[in-house]
Write a protein that holds these residues in place. Structure first.
Motif, mmCIF file in Angstrom:
data_model
loop_
_atom_site.group_PDB
_atom_site.id
_atom_site.type_symbol
_atom_site.label_atom_id
_atom_site.label_comp_id
_atom_site.label_asym_id
_atom_site.label_seq_id
_atom_site.Cartn_x
_atom_site.Cartn_y
_atom_site.Cartn_z
ATOM 1 N N ALA A 194 0.835 -1.198 0.000
ATOM 2 C CA ALA A 194 0.000 0.000 0.000
ATOM 3 C C ALA A 194 0.870 1.248 0.000
ATOM 4 O O ALA A 194 1.975 1.249 0.553
ATOM 5 N N GLY A 195 0.347 2.297 -0.603
ATOM 6 C CA GLY A 195 1.022 3.585 -0.559
ATOM 7 C C GLY A 195 1.037 4.147 0.847
ATOM 8 O O GLY A 195 1.960 4.850 1.239
ATOM 9 N N GLY A 255 6.736 1.526 -0.693
ATOM 10 C CA GLY A 255 7.979 2.193 -1.037
ATOM 11 C C GLY A 255 7.775 3.106 -2.233
ATOM 12 O O GLY A 255 6.669 3.563 -2.498
ATOM 13 N N GLU A 256 8.828 3.337 -2.980
ATOM 14 C CA GLU A 256 8.764 4.246 -4.131
ATOM 15 C C GLU A 256 8.039 3.602 -5.307
ATOM 16 O O GLU A 256 8.091 2.400 -5.494
ATOM 17 N N GLY A 257 7.374 4.421 -6.082
ATOM 18 C CA GLY A 257 6.710 3.951 -7.293
ATOM 19 C C GLY A 257 5.300 3.485 -7.038
ATOM 20 O O GLY A 257 4.854 3.381 -5.891
ATOM 21 N N PRO A 258 4.588 3.197 -8.113
ATOM 22 C CA PRO A 258 3.186 2.779 -7.989
ATOM 23 C C PRO A 258 3.046 1.369 -7.423
ATOM 24 O O PRO A 258 3.951 0.545 -7.536
ATOM 25 N N VAL A 259 1.906 1.108 -6.831
ATOM 26 C CA VAL A 259 1.580 -0.219 -6.308
ATOM 27 C C VAL A 259 1.035 -1.060 -7.459
ATOM 28 O O VAL A 259 0.187 -0.589 -8.222
ATOM 29 N N ASP A 269 -5.303 2.114 -3.480
ATOM 30 C CA ASP A 269 -4.130 1.854 -4.312
ATOM 31 C C ASP A 269 -4.467 1.138 -5.617
ATOM 32 O O ASP A 269 -3.569 0.772 -6.368
ATOM 33 N N GLY A 270 -5.743 0.908 -5.884
ATOM 34 C CA GLY A 270 -6.140 0.254 -7.124
ATOM 35 C C GLY A 270 -6.288 -1.244 -7.049
ATOM 36 O O GLY A 270 -6.609 -1.890 -8.048
ATOM 37 N N HIS A 271 -6.063 -1.849 -5.869
ATOM 38 C CA HIS A 271 -6.339 -3.279 -5.719
ATOM 39 C C HIS A 271 -7.840 -3.476 -5.926
ATOM 40 O O HIS A 271 -8.650 -2.650 -5.493
ATOM 41 N N VAL A 272 -8.212 -4.561 -6.582
ATOM 42 C CA VAL A 272 -9.619 -4.868 -6.818
ATOM 43 C C VAL A 272 -10.079 -5.839 -5.734
ATOM 44 O O VAL A 272 -9.543 -6.938 -5.598
#
Length: 131
Positions: free
Chosen positions: A12-13, A54-58, A113-116
């Motif tokens: 997760a972000g 961490g850094e970057g998209p999930v 974070d875009g998880h479905v």
């Protein structure tokens, strides 16, 4: 002992935000921190261990939860109260609908974070099973 899923890591972000999001919508509790993880445990003992991405998209994942009819109604109510869009399909095309696969009910929605996420009241393939 038969093989059982014990835990999985959910990146997760913001792990606190995400753990609270899942716990609130699913009617669960965020457990005390365990090392770098914030755990949320389901009724069958599987723990979702929330970790900072961490850094970057999930990278989006899919998490499905088998629930009772009563839990489905309660969770769907919390999804709607939160102003989230739910869908009848995993491709997120049938907004505001509920599917009736295998004679049950199911919906999908996304976490921050875009998880479905998915809740279903009948396991897939259960319509033709006996015993």
């Amino acid at each position: 002992m038969p093989v059982q899923l014990n835990h999985t890591i959910v990146y997760a972000g913001d792990q606190q935000r995400s753990a609270e999001f899942y716990a609130r919508l699913l009617g669960l509790t965020v457990q005390p921190r365990f090392g770098p993880f914030l755990p949320v445990t389901t009724a069958n003992g599987v723990t979702l261990d929330f970790a900072e991405a961490g850094e970057g998209p999930v990278a989006p994942q899919h998490y499905a939860f088998l629930v009772t009819e009563e839990e489905f109604d309660a969770i769907l109510g919390r999804i709607e109260e939160a102003g989230l869009t739910h869908y009848a399909d995993p491709h997120l095309r049938r907004a505001g609908e509920i599917n009736h696969n295998d004679g049950g009910r199911g919906v999908y929605w996304q976490d921050p974070d875009g998880h479905v996420l998915e809740i279903i009241t009948r396991p897939y393939g259960s319509a033709g099973r006996t015993g």
